[in-house]
Design an enzyme around this catalytic site. Structure first.
Site, mmCIF file in Angstrom:
data_model
loop_
_atom_site.group_PDB
_atom_site.id
_atom_site.type_symbol
_atom_site.label_atom_id
_atom_site.label_comp_id
_atom_site.label_asym_id
_atom_site.label_seq_id
_atom_site.Cartn_x
_atom_site.Cartn_y
_atom_site.Cartn_z
ATOM 1 N N SER A 34 8.491 48.083 56.922
ATOM 2 C CA SER A 34 9.188 48.435 58.166
ATOM 3 C C SER A 34 8.318 48.153 59.388
ATOM 4 O O SER A 34 8.800 47.597 60.378
ATOM 5 C CB SER A 34 9.596 49.904 58.165
ATOM 6 O OG SER A 34 10.649 50.107 57.257
ATOM 7 N N GLN B 3 8.231 57.050 54.843
ATOM 8 C CA GLN B 3 8.373 56.234 56.054
ATOM 9 C C GLN B 3 7.039 55.952 56.753
ATOM 10 O O GLN B 3 6.824 54.845 57.243
ATOM 11 C CB GLN B 3 9.302 56.950 57.033
ATOM 12 C CG GLN B 3 10.427 56.055 57.455
ATOM 13 C CD GLN B 3 11.563 56.834 58.118
ATOM 14 O OE1 GLN B 3 11.553 58.061 58.154
ATOM 15 N NE2 GLN B 3 12.520 56.122 58.642
ATOM 16 N N ASP C 63 5.269 52.924 55.229
ATOM 17 C CA ASP C 63 6.127 51.772 54.941
ATOM 18 C C ASP C 63 5.693 50.538 55.735
ATOM 19 O O ASP C 63 6.141 50.316 56.864
ATOM 20 C CB ASP C 63 7.572 52.177 55.281
ATOM 21 C CG ASP C 63 8.587 51.135 54.902
ATOM 22 O OD1 ASP C 63 8.193 50.013 54.555
ATOM 23 O OD2 ASP C 63 9.783 51.440 54.959
#
Ligand code: NAD
Length: 366
Positions: free
Chosen positions: A130, A124, A127
């Site tokens: 995102s 995450q 990322d």
């Protein structure tokens, strides 16, 4: 090892910001930054120098850097001018540019495509999809507000009352959820739909209404991504959207299916039913658009309905977009570098997922 950061040819963002230079130096890396690379994101050369980077020309960086990093890939003629064995880190979008890995392999180059980093909890912090999608969702609402001839919040004034704007969000992934949150903060009434049932609770937790449409296909093996829906389901979805569109002031669409053309959720007949002054923001514009009338990178006016086709809204907020992209890159470098050199652990699914080439002359340790 020397990292080269290039000035983007047609983008105000920069891949590395001065704060990240300091952190990369702690990994024993030398940093070359192209002259004025950060100027459009308000990071002057002087801040890079203070952070420990050296300022260099475009050509010097292409020649001297072992690893070249950018937000958008280099153009083909420049790629051809590079020495074999160089490592490139960018967003090559191999799901859409199907030959890109072959072309890079043919040139003897190695490449990590940041858009291929798996969408897992572990990855995450790296990322970029995102980070950028979240900005795009926020900006989508603000862009819509520029064109909407109305308020977002309910207003009760001495001169009369104004009803709140109604916003329909199609696709409640990273961008859609941020659009919902932003529209709610501005006081709009928001409803949303996504084919992934997991999105239902997320939409509701933001105070928006989740539209129920039965029969969406889901696949737990698709890495969290949506799968292509049947024509029958999409027809039902279009009818549902049609029912709501005439009451909506703004429709924000973000629906994407990885590697495929975006599904048409807002056909021309639906736009014809919308009130003049309404706005559609189509974040799926670059993959064909969710609205039939979307033109990529254009603002179209159809009978008074404004249709904004832009999949790169993150670039409209270059400073924070650069900070987040740069943080994602640094977190990625932490798993790529040992003692100031690349040391690629191919058993790490983040490394193997993002490496799109198999070029020779690598220093990969398996
Ligand atoms: P995306 O940009 O590929 O698609 C945007 C949204 O469109 C998705 O939510 C998708 O389900 C939806 N969609 C597709 N077809 C649709 C249709 N016909 N109607 C309505 N909606 C439709 O997706 P994304 O926002 O990049 O996220 C992809 C997935 O990865 C999501 O499941 C997200 O939650 C997940 N994710 C996980 C992590 C993590 O755990 N680290 C990080 C980021 C994203």
């Amino acid at each position: 090892m020397t990292i080269g950061v290039l000035k983007e040819a047609a983008d105000k963002r920069v891949a590395v910001v001065p704060d990240t230079v300091k952190k990369l130096k702690e990994l024993n890396l030398d940093i070359l930054i192209e002259t004025q690379a950060g100027v459009d994101a308000y990071f002057p050369d002087s801040e890079y120098e203070e952070a420990g980077a050296a300022i260099a020309s475009h050509q010097d960086i292409l020649q001297k850097a072992d690893v070249l990093i950018s937000i958008n890939p280099l153009e083909e003629p420049e790629l051809k001018s590079l020495d074999k064995g160089k490592m490139l880190i960018s967003q090559f979008q191999p799901f859409f540019d199907h030959d890109v890995a072959d072309r890079l392999n043919g040139l003897g180059l190695r490449a990590f495509s940041l858009d291929m980093i798996p969408r897992t909890t572990l990855a995450q912090s790296m990322d970029v999809l995102s980070s950028m999608a979240s900005i795009a969702g926020y900006k989508a609402v603000l862009e819509a507000s520029r064109y909407l001839p109305r308020y977002f919040p309910m207003m009760i004034t001495a001169a009369g009352s104004i009803r709140p704007a109604k916003i329909l969000v199609l696709g409640a992934g990273v961008a859609g959820l941020q659009a919902i949150a932003t529209a709610k903060r501005l006081g709009a009434q928001v409803e949303a739909f996504d084919t992934r049932s997991a999105a239902r609770e997320e939409v509701k937790s933001l105070g928006a209404k989740f539209i129920e449409i039965e029969g969406a296909k889901e696949d737990t093996g698709a890495g969290g991504y949506a799968v292509e829906q049947s024509e029958e389901f999409l027809k039902r979805q279009r009818e549902e959207v049609q029912n709501r569109a005439s009451k909506s002031d703004i429709i924000i669409t973000t629906a994407q299916v990885r590697g495929r053309k975006a599904p048409i959720l807002v056909p021309k007949s639906t736009v014809d039913n919308m009130r003049p002054g309404s706005v559609i923001v189509d974040l799926a514009a670059s993959t064909g658009g969710n609205c039939e009338l979307t033109e990529d990178n254009q603002v179209v006016n159809h009978n008074g309905v404004t249709i904004i086709g832009d999949s790169n809204l993150a670039a409209l907020m270059p400073q924070d977009a650069s900070v987040l992209y740069s943080n994602n890159l640094f977190n990625f470098f932490k798993i790529l570098v040992k003692d100031g050199e690349l040391s690629l652990d191919m058993n790490n699914e983040i490394v193997s997922g993002a490496l799109i080439t198999t070029a020779p002359e690598t220093t990969i340790s398996e």
